[in-house]
Scaffold this motif. Structure first.
Motif, short mmCIF file in Angstrom:
data_model
loop_
_atom_site.label_atom_id
_atom_site.label_comp_id
_atom_site.label_asym_id
_atom_site.label_seq_id
_atom_site.Cartn_x
_atom_site.Cartn_y
_atom_site.Cartn_z
N LEU A 1 0.92 -0.95 0.38
CA LEU A 1 -0.18 0.17 -0.09
C LEU A 1 1.00 1.15 0.43
N GLY A 2 0.38 1.96 -1.10
CA GLY A 2 1.20 3.42 -1.27
C GLY A 2 3.12 2.85 -1.56
N SER A 3 2.46 2.40 -2.91
CA SER A 3 3.68 1.48 -2.80
C SER A 3 5.09 2.05 -3.93
N GLY A 4 4.68 3.47 -4.14
CA GLY A 4 5.65 4.37 -4.34
C GLY A 4 6.66 3.72 -5.74
N ASP A 5 8.33 3.47 -5.92
CA ASP A 5 9.04 2.83 -6.85
C ASP A 5 8.95 1.26 -7.32
N GLY A 6 7.67 1.18 -6.16
CA GLY A 6 7.69 -0.37 -6.80
C GLY A 6 8.72 -1.36 -5.70
N LYS B 1 2.42 -6.23 -10.38
CA LYS B 1 1.56 -4.87 -11.42
C LYS B 1 1.63 -4.30 -10.24
N PHE B 2 0.91 -2.65 -10.85
CA PHE B 2 1.27 -1.89 -10.17
C PHE B 2 -0.34 -1.34 -10.68
N ASN C 1 0.17 7.49 -7.61
CA ASN C 1 1.09 9.04 -8.32
C ASN C 1 0.95 8.32 -9.82
N PRO C 2 0.14 8.31 -10.78
CA PRO C 2 0.84 7.62 -11.99
C PRO C 2 2.03 7.63 -12.74
N GLU C 3 2.98 8.86 -11.91
CA GLU C 3 4.22 8.95 -12.91
C GLU C 3 4.91 7.73 -12.32
N MET C 4 4.68 7.42 -10.44
CA MET C 4 5.20 6.53 -9.69
C MET C 4 4.83 5.20 -10.18
N VAL C 5 3.36 4.89 -10.56
CA VAL C 5 3.19 3.62 -11.19
C VAL C 5 3.53 3.02 -12.54
N GLU C 6 4.26 4.11 -13.91
CA GLU C 6 4.90 4.27 -14.09
C GLU C 6 5.97 3.82 -15.14
N LEU C 7 7.26 4.63 -12.80
CA LEU C 7 8.31 3.95 -13.21
C LEU C 7 8.45 2.80 -12.54
N SER C 8 7.76 2.41 -11.28
CA SER C 8 7.71 0.49 -11.10
C SER C 8 7.37 0.02 -11.49
N GLN C 9 6.64 0.26 -13.13
CA GLN C 9 6.49 -0.80 -13.75
C GLN C 9 7.41 -0.77 -14.35
N ARG C 10 8.09 0.53 -15.07
CA ARG C 10 9.98 -0.48 -15.61
C ARG C 10 10.99 -0.43 -14.63
N ASN C 11 10.42 -0.89 -13.82
CA ASN C 11 11.22 -1.07 -12.58
C ASN C 11 11.80 -2.96 -12.33
N ALA C 12 9.77 -2.67 -12.23
CA ALA C 12 9.67 -4.67 -12.32
C ALA C 12 10.17 -5.43 -13.87
N LYS C 13 10.10 -4.22 -15.13
CA LYS C 13 10.04 -5.12 -15.72
C LYS C 13 11.92 -5.28 -16.49
N ALA C 14 12.89 -3.95 -15.65
CA ALA C 14 14.07 -3.93 -15.24
C ALA C 14 14.75 -5.68 -14.70
N ALA C 15 13.72 -5.92 -13.57
CA ALA C 15 14.47 -6.51 -12.75
C ALA C 15 13.86 -7.86 -13.24
N GLY C 16 13.29 -8.12 -13.82
CA GLY C 16 12.56 -9.17 -14.93
C GLY C 16 11.40 -9.70 -14.04
#
Length: 286
Positions: A71-76, A117-118, A96-111
């Motif tokens: 809850l309140g996942s920030g950068d994921g 999902k965010f 924060n929608p920008e944080m959601v997008e950042l988290s999605q990119r971070n998850a992809k980078a982490a494999g």
């Protein structure tokens, strides 16, 4: 001819502007970097240190079978760690929608994009009922506002909070990692009320009536056998697991009841006294 050239030039200019605008938006999304302390809907963003993230998930005993909601996942980072380090499925809830997008990119980078999902959502409006584990780093007032919702989750759900507790709902465990606190709660089964205990494999044993009072995971009460009433000893409740002792009627020794709570039914084994352990079953009478 001049009009045609002018029209063509205008069209090219508009097209280039559109492409440039799309590129600028994409570049902005890629370059978005959150700053510590930036304001959010309910809290400011301060990331949880990686060492504490890992320990919080270990406190909750996260496994590949678990579904974690942060809850309140920030950068994921917590949801991503749950998937990458512990093999769990996870969802991060972030406003924060920008944080959601950042988290999605971070998850992809982490494999782990396939396991995490965010979602952009209000944590107060989010359905938490399917979670096995809840993680959070919020504020004391937000925790207290969430407390009744957390208590209503299925018994056995584990809740871990960085820094802040849940008021008079005392934690089941706590830890200090690199100067920062973490707290663990296990949602308790609801056992307050009156129960009738029987012994299916021992028809000679007299049924017992239990009268229990509960405050979060703490409970106490009395057992009545015929006209005799005795206080429960060593009562303990963790999620759906329950344990208590009753003194023998002759005052010599005691019997220990261990079992599992399933709605309006409890059952398990009782040991002590004469003979081997035997089965006990309790049904809620009111």
């Amino acid at each position: 001819m001049v009009r045609y050239i002018y029209a063509l030039a205008t069209a090219l200019t508009v097209s280039l502007a559109c492409v440039t605008g799309v590129d600028a938006q994409a570049q902005h999304a890629e370059e978005y970097t959150p700053s510590v302390g930036q304001p959010g809907k309910d809290v400011v963003w301060v990331p949880t240190p990686e060492a504490l993230v890992s320990h919080m998930l270990k406190m909750a005993k996260v496994t590949p079978k678990d579904y974690v909601m942060d809850l309140g996942s920030g950068d994921g980072r917590i949801a991503i760690a749950a998937a990458k380090e512990f093999g769990a499925r996870a969802t991060g809830v972030e406003y924060n929608p920008e944080m959601v997008e950042l988290s999605q990119r971070n998850a992809k980078a982490a494999g782990v994009a396939g396991k995490v999902k965010f979602v952009k959502a209000d944590l107060f409006q989010t359905d938490l009922s399917k979670a096995d584990v809840i993680t959070m780093y919020l504020l004391p007032r937000i925790n207290l506002q969430l407390r009744s919702k957390l208590l209503a989750l299925k018994p056995g759900t584990r809740i871990v909070s960085h820094a802040f507790d849940l008021g008079d709902w005392k934690s089941d465990d706590d830890a200090m990692i690199e100067g920062r606190e973490a707290y663990l709660w296990i949602v308790p089964a609801k056992i307050g009320g009156h129960w009738r205990v029987s012994f299916p494999d021992d028809s000679a044993s007299e049924p017992i009536d239990l009268s229990l009072t509960q405050n979060y995971q703490l409970f106490w009460g009395q057992a009545k056998r015929g006209d005799e009433a005795v206080d429960l000893a060593k009562p303990w409740l963790s999620g759906t697991k329950v344990r208590f002792s009753l003194p023998e009627s002759d005052g010599n020794g005691s019997r220990e009841f261990t079992g599992e709570v399933n709605g309006k039914r409890m059952e398990g084994t009782v040991s002590g006294g004469d003979g081997p352990p035997r089965k006990w079953v309790a049904t809620r009478s009111r």
